[in-house]
Write an enzyme that holds these catalytic residues in place. Sequence first.
Site, PDB file in Angstrom:
ATOM      1  N   ASP A  75       0.831  -1.203   0.000  1.00 37.43           N
ATOM      2  CA  ASP A  75       0.000   0.000   0.000  1.00 37.43           C
ATOM      3  C   ASP A  75       0.869   1.257   0.000  1.00 37.43           C
ATOM      4  O   ASP A  75       1.993   1.242   0.501  1.00 37.43           O
ATOM      5  CB  ASP A  75      -0.914  -0.014   1.238  1.00 37.43           C
ATOM      6  CG  ASP A  75      -2.051   0.989   1.120  1.00 37.43           C
ATOM      7  OD1 ASP A  75      -2.331   1.446   0.001  1.00 37.43           O
ATOM      8  OD2 ASP A  75      -2.650   1.310   2.159  1.00 37.43           O
ATOM      9  N   ASN A  85     -10.513  -2.664  -6.080  1.00 31.88           N
ATOM     10  CA  ASN A  85      -9.714  -1.800  -6.963  1.00 31.88           C
ATOM     11  C   ASN A  85     -10.364  -1.592  -8.337  1.00 31.88           C
ATOM     12  O   ASN A  85     -10.016  -0.651  -9.058  1.00 31.88           O
ATOM     13  CB  ASN A  85      -8.295  -2.346  -7.160  1.00 31.88           C
ATOM     14  CG  ASN A  85      -7.405  -2.210  -5.943  1.00 31.88           C
ATOM     15  OD1 ASN A  85      -6.461  -2.966  -5.741  1.00 31.88           O
ATOM     16  ND2 ASN A  85      -7.689  -1.232  -5.100  1.00 31.88           N
TER      17      ASN A  85
HETATM   18  C1  FPP Z   1      -1.705   0.128  -3.412  1.00 25.32           C
HETATM   19  O1  FPP Z   1      -1.292   1.470  -3.467  1.00 25.32           O
HETATM   20  C2  FPP Z   1      -1.179  -0.649  -4.528  1.00 25.32           C
HETATM   21  C3  FPP Z   1      -1.914  -1.241  -5.510  1.00 25.32           C
HETATM   22  C4  FPP Z   1      -3.382  -1.136  -5.572  1.00 25.32           C
HETATM   23  C5  FPP Z   1      -1.328  -1.985  -6.615  1.00 25.32           C
HETATM   24  C6  FPP Z   1      -0.045  -2.694  -6.351  1.00 25.32           C
HETATM   25  C7  FPP Z   1       0.623  -2.873  -7.650  1.00 25.32           C
HETATM   26  C8  FPP Z   1       1.948  -2.837  -7.895  1.00 25.32           C
HETATM   27  C9  FPP Z   1       2.961  -2.740  -6.845  1.00 25.32           C
HETATM   28  C10 FPP Z   1       2.446  -2.864  -9.302  1.00 25.32           C
HETATM   29  C11 FPP Z   1       2.174  -4.085 -10.134  1.00 25.32           C
HETATM   30  C12 FPP Z   1       2.288  -5.364  -9.410  1.00 25.32           C
HETATM   31  C13 FPP Z   1       2.964  -6.479  -9.843  1.00 25.32           C
HETATM   32  C14 FPP Z   1       2.759  -7.718  -9.057  1.00 25.32           C
HETATM   33  C15 FPP Z   1       3.877  -6.505 -10.975  1.00 25.32           C
HETATM   34  P1  FPP Z   1      -2.423   2.581  -3.563  1.00 25.32           P
HETATM   35  O2  FPP Z   1      -2.640   2.897  -4.985  1.00 25.32           O
HETATM   36  O3  FPP Z   1      -3.651   2.133  -2.842  1.00 25.32           O
HETATM   37  O4  FPP Z   1      -1.744   3.772  -2.822  1.00 25.32           O
HETATM   38  P2  FPP Z   1      -2.457   4.851  -1.889  1.00 25.32           P
HETATM   39  O5  FPP Z   1      -3.046   4.111  -0.712  1.00 25.32           O
HETATM   40  O6  FPP Z   1      -1.345   5.759  -1.482  1.00 25.32           O
HETATM   41  O7  FPP Z   1      -3.496   5.533  -2.711  1.00 25.32           O
END
Ligand code: FPP
Length: 277
Positions: free
Chosen positions: A39, A87
């Site tokens: 996250d 998501n």
């Molecule tokens: C949460 O951060 C992260 C995600 C929803 C996606 C995770 C994806 C990756 C790390 C990239 C692709 C993955 C792979 C396995 C190649 P957020 O967007 O919720 O951040 P925030 O809470 O600050 O808004």
Amino acid sequence: MALKPLSITDNDQSEEDKKLQEKVKASGAIPTHIAIIMDGNGRWAQQKGNIRLFGHKAGVESVRDITESCAQLGVQHLTLYAFSTENWSRPSSEINGLMGLLVQSLRKEAERLRRNDIKLVTIGQTGRLPKRCQKELGEVIEITKDNKRMQLCLALSYSGRWDITEAVKQISRDVQKGSINPDDVNDQLISSYLSTAAIPDPDLIIRTSGEYRISNFLLWQLAYSELYITKTFWPDFRRDELYRAIFSFQKRERRYGKVKNGHNKTVPSSVINQIRS
Ligand code: FPP
């Protein structure tokens, strides 16, 4: 997808890191299964004045570093919460960007996964992913299917409630067919109907970005998992912090609802009477 044959090698690992890993291994048990709620990508990017996708892109570097270091430490299963059912409600530009990153990373990392002897599997409603993602995932799953060192499980279009709901539906069908007696439904049977049936429950759950939530992750499976929450945003979560999480895990006493070792002697009735009076 044509890949050159490669042997397992950690040649690009620094001597300092090898020593650190020896310390981690010597200081206690290495968790068999680590699951991570990645996250903070969006906030990391916004703090730098960039768009959210920039954070997801940087997050891929952490995925690579953590996957490789877990394999080197002897972790058997690593599960990453890469895309939750919830998501899908994000703006379509972010969803498309994330799916594009997934395809790109799978293409780029297939060789590395093979070199590190890592098997890729997924949990979740992967049928909802764009066709190009499904195709790329299918290819990497096939290429890595005989790998033994560690299993990397990507939770994609996954939620704990979806997992449990699907299990309940299937158990109900099997009860209806007569292949299960309702009286035989127990913990083990339910676990065996979940998408994680072939994976042991996580020993350690890590959540980055300082939120104290489980966010519909492995709801059934985390019953006795140890939690480690760090304020670090996912793109900054690298192996040094993973080692810190494991050191913290090694200090915990896992009692699984029982009492501490040596504290299970029968209490004399005189003491019980004293408490009651
Ligand atoms: C949460 O951060 C992260 C995600 C929803 C996606 C995770 C994806 C990756 C790390 C990239 C692709 C993955 C792979 C396995 C190649 P957020 O967007 O919720 O951040 P925030 O809470 O600050 O808004």
